[in-house]
Design an enzyme around this catalytic site. Structure first.
Site, PDB file in Angstrom:
ATOM      1  CE1 TYR A   1      -4.041  -1.732  -0.236  1.00 37.39           C
ATOM      2  CE2 TYR A   1      -3.690  -2.546   1.995  1.00 37.39           C
ATOM      3  CZ  TYR A   1      -4.428  -2.539   0.821  1.00 37.39           C
ATOM      4  OH  TYR A   1      -5.548  -3.335   0.696  1.00 37.39           O
TER       5      TYR A   1
ATOM      6  CG  ASN B   1     -12.616  -3.123   1.173  1.00 42.91           C
ATOM      7  OD1 ASN B   1     -11.741  -3.823   1.695  1.00 42.91           O
ATOM      8  ND2 ASN B   1     -12.342  -2.143   0.343  1.00 42.91           N
TER       9      ASN B   1
ATOM     10  CD  GLU C   1      -1.325  -5.168  -5.890  1.00 36.86           C
ATOM     11  OE1 GLU C   1      -2.142  -6.092  -6.099  1.00 36.86           O
ATOM     12  OE2 GLU C   1      -1.675  -3.975  -5.779  1.00 36.86           O
TER      13      GLU C   1
HETATM   14  O1  YYY Z   1      -7.995  -1.088  -4.723  1.00 36.41           O
HETATM   15  P1  YYY Z   1      -9.055  -0.948  -3.661  1.00 36.41           P
HETATM   16  O2  YYY Z   1      -8.866  -1.900  -2.516  1.00 36.41           O
HETATM   17  O3  YYY Z   1     -10.438  -1.017  -4.220  1.00 36.41           O
HETATM   18  O4  YYY Z   1      -8.938   0.531  -3.057  1.00 36.41           O
HETATM   19  P2  YYY Z   1      -7.635   1.431  -2.775  1.00 36.41           P
HETATM   20  O5  YYY Z   1      -7.977   2.827  -3.157  1.00 36.41           O
HETATM   21  O6  YYY Z   1      -6.421   0.823  -3.399  1.00 36.41           O
HETATM   22  O7  YYY Z   1      -7.520   1.394  -1.192  1.00 36.41           O
HETATM   23  C1  YYY Z   1      -6.990   0.265  -0.548  1.00 36.41           C
HETATM   24  C2  YYY Z   1      -7.818  -0.032   0.672  1.00 36.41           C
HETATM   25  O8  YYY Z   1      -7.775   1.046   1.591  1.00 36.41           O
HETATM   26  C3  YYY Z   1      -9.298  -0.250   0.416  1.00 36.41           C
HETATM   27  O9  YYY Z   1      -9.597  -1.546  -0.060  1.00 36.41           O
HETATM   28  C4  YYY Z   1      -9.875   0.000   1.766  1.00 36.41           C
HETATM   29  C5  YYY Z   1      -8.964   1.063   2.369  1.00 36.41           C
HETATM   30  N1  YYY Z   1      -9.593   2.388   2.311  1.00 36.41           N
HETATM   31  C6  YYY Z   1     -10.151   2.914   3.466  1.00 36.41           C
HETATM   32  O10 YYY Z   1     -10.106   2.271   4.509  1.00 36.41           O
HETATM   33  N2  YYY Z   1     -10.774   4.134   3.418  1.00 36.41           N
HETATM   34  C7  YYY Z   1     -10.835   4.837   2.284  1.00 36.41           C
HETATM   35  N3  YYY Z   1     -11.438   6.019   2.267  1.00 36.41           N
HETATM   36  C8  YYY Z   1     -10.257   4.305   1.095  1.00 36.41           C
HETATM   37  C9  YYY Z   1      -9.647   3.082   1.147  1.00 36.41           C
END
Ligand code: YYY
Ligand code: MG
Length: 151
Positions: A51, A114, A128
């Site tokens: 990350y 999520n 990755e």
């Molecule tokens: O690739 P993806 O997992 O869909 O989203 P990313 O923008 O790469 O963010 C990684 C991860 O960070 C996300 O799955 C949940 C967390 N996150 C969060 O806790 N709060 C946010 N506002 C945005 C992302």
């Protein structure tokens, strides 16, 4: 043609909630090929590399805490355009906006829990996969039905 590999990981909440089987089943049933699989307790070091683009975000400390709170199941899936297709299968980052029928849309409601990770681009997937898996942990194997599911 366009055979790709992507990293999918069931996050600690997904493992705790016994969702590993259902999530893997979706990728198998779509026709993708499993070429790598392991359960691991993720280290801070691995996560900070995974990350790295998010390290300045306000949610980053919470994200690291969550992702190291228990075991994760990491997989590498292979197939035609698997990177984009698996993003579609996983759904919007924020489960509140994820469509029903996606993993996040069916199994979660909050962005901080999520359930699953999916690489977001071909370059990201390659980076990755190298980070999470050693070469020898990725297996090439022939499907009995090459015509539809593998070529
Ligand atoms: O690739 P993806 O997992 O869909 O989203 P990313 O923008 O790469 O963010 C990684 C991860 O960070 C996300 O799955 C949940 C967390 N996150 C969060 O806790 N709060 C946010 N506002 C945005 C992302
Ligand atoms: Mg991402």
């Amino acid at each position: 043609e366009n055979v790709e590999r992507t990293l999918i990981a069931v996050k600690p909440d997904g493992v705790q909630r016994r969702l590993v089987g259902q999530i893997m089943q979706r990728f198998e049933q779509r026709g993708f090929k499993l070429v790598g699989l392991k359960m691991l307790q993720v280290s801070d070091d691995l996560l900070s590399q995974h990350y790295c683009e998010l390290r300045t975000k306000p949610f980053y400390p919470r994200l690291l805490h969550y992702m190291t709170s228990g075991p994760v199941v990491a997989m590498v899936w292979e197939g035609h355009k698997v990177v984009q297709t698996s993003r579609t299968m996983v759904g919007h980052t924020n489960p509140a906006e994820a469509q029903a029928g996606t993993v996040r849309g069916d199994f979660s409601f909050h962005v901080s829990r999520n359930v699953v990770h999916a690489s977001d681009s071909l370059e990201g997937a390659q980076r990755e996969i190298q980070l999470w898996f050693q070469r020898k942990e990725l297996l090439n194997w022939d499907c009995c039905d090459q015509t539809i599911t593998c070529e």
